[in-house]
Design a protein around this motif. Structure first.
Motif: not given
Length: 333
Positions: A143-154, A233-243
């Motif tokens: 849901y929220r991509s990060v640098p250095l892991q474009s292959v995995y995030c995509g 995890g709340f970190s997952t919830v926060k990343a998805i909603l913040a994005n």
């Protein structure tokens, strides 16, 4: 005779913990992964600990024919597949400018097409029987991509797209095959030691970090309860909603902190081999090297497991607060 589960990526990491979790609940477990020796050792250890039938099937999930053959072997040896869990993944720690076309293709084939092949193989067995459950393992990074892991995030984002299409088709066809997705936070697995790394420094998960058993329990829960999706995890919830709320702000935040958050100060050892194109031998288990900081539980998962009770308590609390406010207002008039 217990139900049968297939777990891909089962020789180490989340897949290894997941196979253990299902065995603990009496399932007969088929373990799929590339490295034969580690895979067989995992199968033997699970059988010894839980007394359930296990089957190690060396499989490269990037190869559709191997996955289909594995499904046939599982049903011939253990019986009809009740649950199929797609865990296998591969990643590269590097900016896009340092990636080769071969690395991009291979990472995508394992992480994305590996799950597609798993879904197709599972459906080929479950559709005629009109029953079964498929669990796809996603990520907050889908849901929220990060640098250095474009292959995995995509790849993780692509899995969400394929899963949603298939879910609608199952509903259209009136099938009782269930499809669910579990989105994970950072997990303490060996991937941070064996993933292909071009950064010159050892990789690490972005805090907060959870133990693989937390992910395994969430996957088992998703497989045995009617949930469209489970966020761990709340970190997952926060990343998805913040994005969803402020994606541009996150772009800039990750541009500043996304590199340092995924790399340690420790230099990468010379000759460190990645597992992208070939498995790394060794006696790896479920855990990586971050046991000291990894969390054993996710309180957010407790609310998801018992969401009816959670919302009932929340409703009672809200009603009590409203009544208190009304009583206070009445006392002041």
């Amino acid at each position: 005779m217990g139900q049968v589960v297939v777990v891909t990526g089962a020789s180490a990491g989340v897949g290894r913990a997941c196979a253990e979790e299902f065995a603990r609940h009496g399932y007969r477990v088929a373990l799929l992964s590339r490295e034969p020796a580690r895979l067989q050792r995992a199968a033997d250890e699970i059988h010894g600990a839980h007394g359930v039938d296990t089957l190690a099937v060396p499989t490269d999930v990037a190869d559709a024919s191997q996955v289909l053959a594995a499904a046939a072997q599982v049903e011939s040896s253990l019986g009809p597949i009740d649950v199929w869990v797609n865990v296998a993944m591969a990643t590269v720690f590097a900016p896009v400018s340092m990636l080769t076309p071969e690395e991009i293709e291979r990472g995508t084939r394992v992480t994305y097409l590996g799950q597609v092949h798993g879904m197709v193989a599972a459906l080929s067995r479950m559709r005629p029987r009109n029953r079964g459950t498929i669990v796809n393992v996603g990520s907050a990074l889908g849901y929220r991509s990060v640098p250095l892991q474009s292959v995995y995030c995509g790849a993780k984002a692509a899995i969400r797209g394929f899963t949603d299409s298939l879910r609608s088709e199952l509903i259209h066809d009136g099938l009782q095959v269930r499809l669910t997705m579990v989105d994970l936070p950072a997990i303490n697995t060996p991937q941070f030691d064996w993933a292909l790394n071009k950064m010159g420094r050892r990789a690490r998960p972005v805090a907060p970090v959870f133990q693989p058993e937390v992910a395994a329990r969430a996957i088992f829960f998703a497989a045995t309860h009617r949930r469209r999706e489970v966020w761990v995890g709340f970190s997952t919830v926060k990343a998805i909603l913040a994005n969803r709320i402020a994606p541009a702000l996150l772009d800039r935040y990750l541009a500043r902190s996304g590199y340092s958050g995924q790399l340690t100060d420790q230099p990468l050892a010379d000759g460190t081999a990645g597992n992208l194109f070939a498995p790394v031998p060794g006696n790896f288990g479920a855990h990586g090297r971050f046991d000291d900081e990894a969390r054993q539980t996710s309180y957010q998962m407790l609310t998801d497991r018992h969401r009816a009770l959670f919302w009932a308590v929340a409703a009672i609390g809200a009603a009590s607060l409203i009544r208190s406010l009304v009583d206070r207002r009445n006392s002041q008039t």
